[in-house]
Scaffold this motif. Structure first.
Motif, PDB file in Angstrom:
ATOM      1  N   ARG A 272     -10.535   4.410   0.779  1.00  0.00           N
ATOM      2  CA  ARG A 272     -10.481   4.682  -0.656  1.00  0.00           C
ATOM      3  C   ARG A 272      -9.035   4.712  -1.151  1.00  0.00           C
ATOM      4  O   ARG A 272      -8.712   4.184  -2.212  1.00  0.00           O
ATOM      5  N   GLN A 273      -8.163   5.325  -0.390  1.00  0.00           N
ATOM      6  CA  GLN A 273      -6.748   5.373  -0.776  1.00  0.00           C
ATOM      7  C   GLN A 273      -6.140   3.973  -0.820  1.00  0.00           C
ATOM      8  O   GLN A 273      -5.320   3.673  -1.680  1.00  0.00           O
ATOM      9  N   LEU A 274      -6.536   3.125   0.130  1.00  0.00           N
ATOM     10  CA  LEU A 274      -6.040   1.754   0.124  1.00  0.00           C
ATOM     11  C   LEU A 274      -6.481   1.044  -1.152  1.00  0.00           C
ATOM     12  O   LEU A 274      -5.689   0.385  -1.834  1.00  0.00           O
TER      13      LEU A 274
ATOM     14  N   ARG B 227     -12.308  11.400 -14.404  1.00  0.00           N
ATOM     15  CA  ARG B 227     -13.356  11.302 -13.385  1.00  0.00           C
ATOM     16  C   ARG B 227     -14.290  12.502 -13.425  1.00  0.00           C
ATOM     17  O   ARG B 227     -15.473  12.379 -13.155  1.00  0.00           O
TER      18      ARG B 227
ATOM     19  N   PHE C  44       0.839  -1.195   0.000  1.00  0.00           N
ATOM     20  CA  PHE C  44       0.000   0.000   0.000  1.00  0.00           C
ATOM     21  C   PHE C  44       0.880   1.253   0.000  1.00  0.00           C
ATOM     22  O   PHE C  44       1.754   1.388   0.835  1.00  0.00           O
ATOM     23  N   ALA C  45       0.632   2.163  -0.915  1.00  0.00           N
ATOM     24  CA  ALA C  45       1.345   3.441  -0.913  1.00  0.00           C
ATOM     25  C   ALA C  45       0.397   4.492  -1.467  1.00  0.00           C
ATOM     26  O   ALA C  45      -0.370   4.214  -2.383  1.00  0.00           O
ATOM     27  N   PRO C  46       0.432   5.710  -0.931  1.00  0.00           N
ATOM     28  CA  PRO C  46      -0.470   6.744  -1.441  1.00  0.00           C
ATOM     29  C   PRO C  46      -0.256   6.915  -2.935  1.00  0.00           C
ATOM     30  O   PRO C  46       0.873   6.908  -3.406  1.00  0.00           O
ATOM     31  N   THR C  47      -1.360   7.030  -3.643  1.00  0.00           N
ATOM     32  CA  THR C  47      -1.306   7.057  -5.091  1.00  0.00           C
ATOM     33  C   THR C  47      -1.916   8.345  -5.600  1.00  0.00           C
ATOM     34  O   THR C  47      -3.053   8.649  -5.263  1.00  0.00           O
ATOM     35  N   ALA C  48      -1.198   9.061  -6.408  1.00  0.00           N
ATOM     36  CA  ALA C  48      -1.757  10.261  -7.027  1.00  0.00           C
ATOM     37  C   ALA C  48      -2.384   9.870  -8.356  1.00  0.00           C
ATOM     38  O   ALA C  48      -1.878   8.994  -9.056  1.00  0.00           O
ATOM     39  N   LEU C  49      -3.514  10.494  -8.670  1.00  0.00           N
ATOM     40  CA  LEU C  49      -4.071  10.318 -10.014  1.00  0.00           C
ATOM     41  C   LEU C  49      -3.280  11.190 -10.975  1.00  0.00           C
ATOM     42  O   LEU C  49      -2.827  12.276 -10.609  1.00  0.00           O
ATOM     43  N   SER C  50      -3.131  10.709 -12.193  1.00  0.00           N
ATOM     44  CA  SER C  50      -2.486  11.548 -13.207  1.00  0.00           C
ATOM     45  C   SER C  50      -3.488  12.603 -13.651  1.00  0.00           C
ATOM     46  O   SER C  50      -4.694  12.442 -13.447  1.00  0.00           O
ATOM     47  N   PRO C  51      -3.019  13.683 -14.253  1.00  0.00           N
ATOM     48  CA  PRO C  51      -3.948  14.699 -14.754  1.00  0.00           C
ATOM     49  C   PRO C  51      -5.006  14.090 -15.682  1.00  0.00           C
ATOM     50  O   PRO C  51      -6.172  14.465 -15.636  1.00  0.00           O
TER      51      PRO C  51
ATOM     52  N   SER D 296      -4.717   2.223  -4.183  1.00  0.00           N
ATOM     53  CA  SER D 296      -3.326   1.782  -4.263  1.00  0.00           C
ATOM     54  C   SER D 296      -3.244   0.325  -4.724  1.00  0.00           C
ATOM     55  O   SER D 296      -2.279  -0.061  -5.382  1.00  0.00           O
TER      56      SER D 296
ATOM     57  N   ASP E   6      -7.546  12.221 -13.578  1.00  0.00           N
ATOM     58  CA  ASP E   6      -8.364  13.199 -12.862  1.00  0.00           C
ATOM     59  C   ASP E   6      -9.398  13.821 -13.805  1.00  0.00           C
ATOM     60  O   ASP E   6     -10.571  13.998 -13.447  1.00  0.00           O
TER      61      ASP E   6
END
Ligand SMILES: Cc1cc2nc3c(=O)[nH]c(=O)nc-3n(C[C@H](O)[C@H](O)[C@H](O)COP(=O)(O)OP(=O)(O)OC[C@H]3O[C@@H](n4cnc5c(N)ncnc54)[C@H](O)[C@@H]3O)c2cc1C
Lengths: 380, 355
Positions: A288-290, A16, A3-10, A293, A13
């Motif tokens: 949600r972050q989990l 969505r 598990f690691a925090p995941t950023a959405l790419s532009p 990831s 994003d």
């Protein structure tokens, strides 16, 4: 654990936001949200969604899909579930059957089924459970015997969601009486309109009729409808489950309820209510972050089966806690026909919540899987 | 970013592993300080990560500071690592003040006044005040809040402690002349409170992970009825619960820390979520670990207690979970139904996003 925090790419994003906007334009103003994957069965909606390219997104372009990534699909599915959109018609076909066909199907099967799934025209049910085979799935008794025309299938499946509305069911059955109970199992794609198939509803406690008993009596299935290899059914089914466990359907069943709560009670929260509601939101935030990831890890080719089991357990237990907390805050007798949408959704949640920790593998079974991995040293 | 965090966690764990022995932890509880452990950490520059180099720190992001704190929580290291850099150091740096040598401490100081000459009032529950080289706090001055740097030797310190025996002292500052003062930038108090809550979430995440490892190991070795107790499904369920809560709090803390970006402050709602999750996880992890380890877990000799006593302490510091949950709840309710999901799912977006 990965598990690691995941950023959405532009790009993710932006996607969505596109889905959000489309849903706002498409769903009627007085729309009553479904409970996540308990959303209604609406072939028209599924086709419209497919028109946007958002059904079977992860299917490669050559088979009629969008060739999208795991996270792109995650983003779209998350928005659909958050809105409580009526996704039930295409849900299993797109989440379970399409990936299975891609992994195990023949070229001919892919060419026939995948474009239809991506078009929102071909709907599937799951035929795993039987009267005597629940958690212990390897004990299924439905048999498929070789005939000149292919296979002859006999047996009874239960809890088959939407078999009365869908086109096909993927049946897990025994193709040989092997010594090892995990060997000798196979998956067959059965046309639900075949002679010998009888679908009867099993009313659930809320009075709704969406799960069924499916009796298969001498149903003829041609050879080209075997999914994957004969005798490999067990390995195929477990691979599917590991992949599909940790999705957004495991924490978004309650989002419509939470939204209605804010709409109706958001203006007059006292400290205790703000605290209870905020506590829920905080967990949702992190679960949600989990889940995201895990999707990212899958996209990068990893197989986070233990992580997926943990997320499903945390998510579904969370959903049930939300219902209890909302019940406390509502502080009213629950009436399924109340004027308030919040109260009606709460009624639906109370009557459905027990199934959230059963379907797709019970909490106890998941914890068994996770515990095995932890005690084997997979914990660090 | 996550790999970088992992490297940092490992580097700090390497420094602390041999030093944070049960004997060293007992000595720290007895003496109210652990100078040897502090010196080793400080030599690596770890406590001042996230304080700009121009202000005397090691530089780096809030996320990197939190990676250090996870390792500090896991060790556990009885030193003011959070207070020196992420909390006090950044408070000083934001006001243009230089970070002094040695361990710095800080705390919320709602009732402290400064008349331009001397301070009036006291600060409660100050970590390691008795052994800190400096105290950095906010005070109300006639022209608005100021950051003040104080020599603890000039104050009256009444010792107090938390459940883990870590000093949490009462500091009376009446008539004390600060070593340095500077006007506080707008929002400095809220920002400090947020970093305080985030630091506890990171420490809890670290300690929870250490508890998870310890409990898996012990229940795998302890044999009853002819098998390791972890083979009993009821015990295994405790292990799973610990793992779940550990991952949840780690994710909450890391996501909130990452919201600060390279040189910013963490986002308010992300911190509120992390604080609420952490406070609850701390209790669940501790309870499950003690149940799974039986009487051995209750002994002073076994390493579990040093971790669970910290979990039980840190979960209440900087507000504890409840006010943060309420803050998040109020903010989301005020945003309205349509904004609920967009806000909860805002998450992280890599730079360059069209928002
Ligand atoms: C709404 C709903 C829709 C469903 N839709 C479908 C569908 O479309 N297709 C389909 O095939 N199935 C479907 N299912 C069935 C679902 O997959 C099963 O309910 C699930 O696999 C559990 O089986 P069971 O209900 O027979 O419970 P059982 O296996 O009989 O379990 C009873 C209890 O014993 C516990 N238990 C069993 N084995 C163990 C073990 N080894 N260790 C610890 N505890 C154990 C369980 O956790 C549970 O608490 C649906 C179920 C629901 C509720």
């Amino acid at each position: 654990m990965i598990f690691a925090p995941t950023a959405l790419s532009p790009h993710e994003d932006a996607l969505r936001h596109d889905v959000r906007r489309w849903l706002a334009d498409t769903l009627p103003a007085d729309f009553r949200p479904g409970l996540g994957l308990g959303g209604r069965h609406d072939p028209g909606f599924s086709r419209a969604l497919a028109g946007q390219g958002w059904v079977g997104m992860a299917i490669p372009r050559e088979y009629g899909g969008a060739g999208a990534s795991t996270v792109e699909r995650f983003v779209v599915v998350e928005e659909l579930l958050a809105a409580g959109a009526p996704i039930a018609a295409h849900w299993i076909a797109e989440r379970q059957t399409a990936p299975a066909l891609l992994r195990f199907g023949t070229e001919e099967q892919r060419r026939w089924f995948l474009p239809r799934i991506a078009a929102g025209e071909c709907f599937f049910s799951l035929g795993m459970s039987e009267p005597d085979a629940g958690s212990d799935l390897a004990s299924v008794r439905t048999t498929a015997t070789r005939t000149e025309e292919g296979w002859r299938v006999d047996g009874t499946k239960v809890w088959t969601t939407n078999a009365h509305l869908n086109h096909f069911v993927v049946v897990l059955c025994r193709t040989s009486a092997a010594q090892d109970r995990h060997a000798g199992l196979s998956q067959l794609i059965v046309d639900l309109s075949s002679p010998g198939v009888t679908v009867s509803p099993i009313p659930l406690i809320d009075g709704e009729l969406h799960v069924n008993e499916v009796v298969l009596d001498g149903v003829v299935v041609p050879d080209e409808r075997v999914l994957g290899e004969v005798g490999q059914g067990w390995a195929q089914v477990t691979a599917e489950l590991a992949h599909e466990r940790s999705g957004p359907d495991r924490y978004l069943s309650v989002l419509g309820l939470l939204r209605a709560f804010v709409a109706e009670h958001g203006k007059d929260l006292d400290e205790a209510a703000a605290e209870a509601f905020g506590g829920i939101a905080a967990r949702l935030w992190s679960i949600r972050q989990l889940s995201l990831s895990v999707a990212r890890a899958l996209e990068q080719g990893e197989a986070p089966a233990t992580e997926a089991a943990l997320v499903k357990d945390v998510g579904t237990v969370f959903e049930q806690e939300v219902v209890e907390t909302m019940r406390d805050l509502a502080a009213a007798e629950i009436d399924p026909e109340a004027a308030s949408l919040f109260e009606r959704l709460l009624a639906e949640c109370v009557l459905n919540a027990p199934s959230w920790t059963l379907r797709g593998g019970t909490t106890e079974v998941l914890r068994g899987i996770a515990a095995k991995a932890l005690t084997r040293g997979g914990a660090r | 970013m996550s790999d970088e965090g992992e490297e940092l966690r490992r580097a700090v764990a390497d420094v602390l592993r041999e030093r944070c022995t049960p004997e060293a932890l007992e000595a720290a509880e007895r003496d109210g300080e652990a100078p040897g452990i502090w010196t080793a950490l400080a030599e690596g520059g770890f406590p001042t990560v996230s304080v700009p180099e121009s202000a005397g720190g090691s530089g780096g992001s809030v996320a990197q500071a939190c990676a250090v704190l996870e390792a500090v929580g896991a060790a556990p290291a009885p030193v003011p690592a959070a207070e020196t850099g992420l909390l006090g150091g950044r408070l000083l740096a934001a006001a243009g003040l230089e970070l002094p040598e040695g361990p710095v401490t800080t705390a919320a100081s709602p009732r402290l006044a400064f008349d331009g000459e001397v301070l009036a009032g006291s600060v409660a529950r100050v970590p390691w005040a008795r052994s800190a080289a400096a105290l950095a706090v906010l005070a109300d001055a006639p022209d608005g809040p100021v950051v003040v740097l104080v020599d603890p030797a000039a104050t009256a310190v009444t010792p107090g402690r938390n459940l883990a025996g870590e000093p949490r002292d009462h500091v009376v500052l009446d008539g004390v002349r600060p070593l340095a003062t500077a006007p506080a930038p707008p929002g400095a108090g809220d920002a400090l409170r947020r970093r305080g809550a985030l630091s506890r979430a990171a420490l809890i995440a670290g300690a929870a992970r250490a508890v998870a490892g310890l409990t898996v190991r012990y229940t795998g070795e302890r044999v009853q009825f002819g098998r390791p107790v972890s083979a009993f499904p009821a015990v295994a369920a405790h292990l799973v619960r610990i793992a779940e809560q550990t991952e949840l709090v780690a994710m909450a803390a890391r996501a909130a820390a990452a919201s600060a970006g390279e040189d910013g402050e963490p986002a308010g709602l992300d911190v509120a979520a992390a604080a609420a999750v952490a406070s609850r996880a701390a209790g669940e992890v501790a309870a499950a670990a003690h149940q799974a380890t039986g009487a051995m877990g209750m002994t002073r000799e076994f390493a579990l207690g040093a971790l669970t006593r910290r979990l039980w302490s840190w979960r209440d510091e900087w507000g504890g979970g409840r006010p943060w949950a309420a803050e998040l709840g109020r903010a989301l309710a005020a945003g309205g139904a349509e904004e609920l999901w967009p806000t909860v799912s805002r998450g992280l977006v890599s730079p360059g996003a069209a928002r």
